[in-house]
Design an enzyme around this catalytic site. Structure first.
Site, PDB file in Angstrom:
ATOM      1  N   HIS A  65       0.850  -1.205   0.000  1.00 57.38           N
ATOM      2  CA  HIS A  65       0.000   0.000   0.000  1.00 57.38           C
ATOM      3  C   HIS A  65       0.879   1.245   0.000  1.00 57.38           C
ATOM      4  O   HIS A  65       1.365   1.693   1.041  1.00 57.38           O
ATOM      5  CB  HIS A  65      -0.920   0.008   1.218  1.00 57.38           C
ATOM      6  N   HIS A  67       1.661   5.236  -2.302  1.00 62.58           N
ATOM      7  CA  HIS A  67       1.195   6.259  -3.251  1.00 62.58           C
ATOM      8  C   HIS A  67       2.446   6.908  -3.844  1.00 62.58           C
ATOM      9  O   HIS A  67       2.999   7.863  -3.293  1.00 62.58           O
ATOM     10  CB  HIS A  67       0.327   7.303  -2.545  1.00 62.58           C
ATOM     11  N   LYS A 190      -9.187  -0.141  -6.479  1.00 65.16           N
ATOM     12  CA  LYS A 190      -9.172   0.457  -5.131  1.00 65.16           C
ATOM     13  C   LYS A 190     -10.508   1.149  -4.889  1.00 65.16           C
ATOM     14  O   LYS A 190     -10.994   1.902  -5.728  1.00 65.16           O
ATOM     15  CB  LYS A 190      -8.027   1.473  -5.031  1.00 65.16           C
ATOM     16  N   HIS A 232      -9.954   0.561   1.102  1.00 60.00           N
ATOM     17  CA  HIS A 232      -9.707   1.430   2.253  1.00 60.00           C
ATOM     18  C   HIS A 232     -10.930   1.260   3.159  1.00 60.00           C
ATOM     19  O   HIS A 232     -12.043   1.633   2.789  1.00 60.00           O
ATOM     20  CB  HIS A 232      -9.573   2.879   1.762  1.00 60.00           C
ATOM     21  N   HIS A 252      -5.877  -0.757   6.193  1.00 57.47           N
ATOM     22  CA  HIS A 252      -5.921  -0.023   7.469  1.00 57.47           C
ATOM     23  C   HIS A 252      -6.648  -0.830   8.551  1.00 57.47           C
ATOM     24  O   HIS A 252      -6.045  -1.214   9.525  1.00 57.47           O
ATOM     25  CB  HIS A 252      -6.527   1.371   7.324  1.00 57.47           C
ATOM     26  N   ASP A 324       1.213   2.915   3.449  1.00 58.33           N
ATOM     27  CA  ASP A 324       0.607   4.195   3.062  1.00 58.33           C
ATOM     28  C   ASP A 324       1.665   5.250   2.757  1.00 58.33           C
ATOM     29  O   ASP A 324       1.392   6.454   2.816  1.00 58.33           O
ATOM     30  CB  ASP A 324      -0.359   4.718   4.118  1.00 58.33           C
TER      31      ASP A 324
END
Length: 410
Positions: A65, A67, A190, A232, A252, A324
């Protein structure tokens, strides 16, 4: 690329078994040709020898996970940054991540197909990428950058070529948006099944998308040769809706309850905990201009997040490492292993979660995640023994050698 012989180090192959001594790994081109006792290997004399210098040889780490197109920045800085600059910054983030020992990642929104192509063709160094393109979100939900001023300030831009906007409401819109992501090159879908920490207009416990909408997303992925969905999902109701809909991994999972855990066990659902995210938000809030709402929500959830992880781990839920990264600085990914150990895992279990289990979560276990003959040569050599000091992996200076596809990258 010729042959490489990696020797003189402890061997952790990613399967969770005993640490091996006096073992070597031999690569030939982009594949692993041999893993086993050095005494059983017949050298051809043309191998390039890589001396682990008494350290440890491991599979390349996998972050499930990230970005890659962002690192959090203040609104003022964002408004003063030209659009195309994010691609040049992404090249830096990709290299930093690779040099931290992470050879594969699953991008959880924001990275388009051109970035993956640039890495695959060798234009820029970076980890192997699995793309979601952009996340599906409801109007007013996590990922909708609408502000009370009426302006829209998304964390990452969308709606430009190759990056469809992910906002959708109702079964038919959801179906169409899923198809748009697939058309743009998504290898995993996602979806934001709950609110989140960084969004100003919702809360992590708010439920987003109906069960019917989530099932539609899963169905569309299934039509495309089994493309999976990552959600998420932070609030308990949203987590349970996602699992009931057949979603593959919960990202999460802050407010997991006993019922959610039972559902995840029944369905084989993965948990990607990202324990580092709220920790890093609090550490960097002042430096990057994090909104007050995000800081407050991070303080509210940080202990609950850890408790939920521990409960899920003890129950036997499959856990794949994810961080994240991008919400905070890239290259700090392996701090997550220490946090997982603090929350109950053994050091070896945290390594397996970051290699073998993460590869299984991404559907890539046939080619990466463990050091086995025939798999891609993604190999990391670290100083010392991480089983004795798992926290040492957080220091990038500990990562001495990184090999991806048989190519020495660091």
């Amino acid at each position: 690329m010729g042959k490489q012989l990696i020797r003189n180090g402890l061997l952790i192959d990613g399967n969770g078994g005993e640490v091996q001594r006096d073992h070597v790994v031999v690569t030939d081109g982009e594949r692993i040709a041999y893993v086993g006792p050095e005494s059983d290997y017949r050298t051809t004399g043309d191998e390039t020898v890589i001396d682990a210098q008494g350290g440890t040889i491991l599979p390349g780490f996998i972050d499930s996970h990230v970005h890659m197109m962002m690192e959090y920045q203040s609104v003022a800085e964002k408004l003063a940054t030209p659009f195309s600059f994010m691609y040049y910054k992404a090249a830096e983030y990709l290299k930093t991540t690779l040099h931290a020992g992470v050879t594969s990642v699953r991008d959880a929104l924001g990275t388009d197909l051109g970035v993956k192509k640039a890495v695959e063709e060798g234009l820029i160094p970076g980890p192997r990428l699995q793309l979601s393109i952009n996340a599906l979100t409801i109007t007013g939900g996590h990922g909708d950058g609408y502000t009370v001023s009426g302006n829209v300030l998304d964390i990452l831009p969308s709606g430009y070529p190759g990056m469809p906007n992910g906002k959708c409401d109702g079964v038919e819109e959801v179906r169409k948006k899923t198809r748009e992501m697939l058309r743009a090159g998504a290898e995993v879908i996602k979806v934001h099944a709950t609110g989140g920490v960084l969004s100003a207009t919702d809360h992590p416990e708010f439920t987003q998308f109906s069960l019917e909408e989530l099932k539609t997303i899963v169905e569309e992925g299934h039509f495309r040769k089994g493309i999976k969905v990552m959600a998420h999902a932070q609030g308990a109701e949203g987590i349970k809706n996602a699992v009931k809909a057949g979603i593959h991994s919960i990202e999460h999972g802050i407010f997991i309850d006993d019922e959610a855990i039972e559902l995840m066990l029944e369905n084989g659902t993965y948990l990607v905990p990202t324990l580092l995210a709220p920790v890093a938000v609090l550490e960097t809030a002042d430096e990057v201009g994090m909104p007050v709402t995000a800081v407050q929500k991070s303080k509210e959830v940080i202990e609950q997040h850890r408790e939920s992880f521990t409960k899920a781990y003890k129950a036997g839920v499959k856990i794949a490492m994810g961080t994240d990264a991008g919400v905070f600085k890239h290259g700090t990914n392996l701090r997550e292993l220490g946090l997982m150990v603090d929350a109950g895992m053994t050091p070896m279990e945290s390594i397996v979660a970051s290699t073998k289990t993460a590869a299984e979560c991404l559907g890539w276990d046939d080619k990466v995640g463990t050091l086995e003959q025939g798999k891609l040569a993604d190999i990391v050599v670290v100083e010392g023994n991480p089983l004795e000091d798992i926290y040492s992996l957080a220091n990038n200076d500990t990562i001495k050698t990184v090999i991806k596809n048989g190519q020495v990258e660091k």
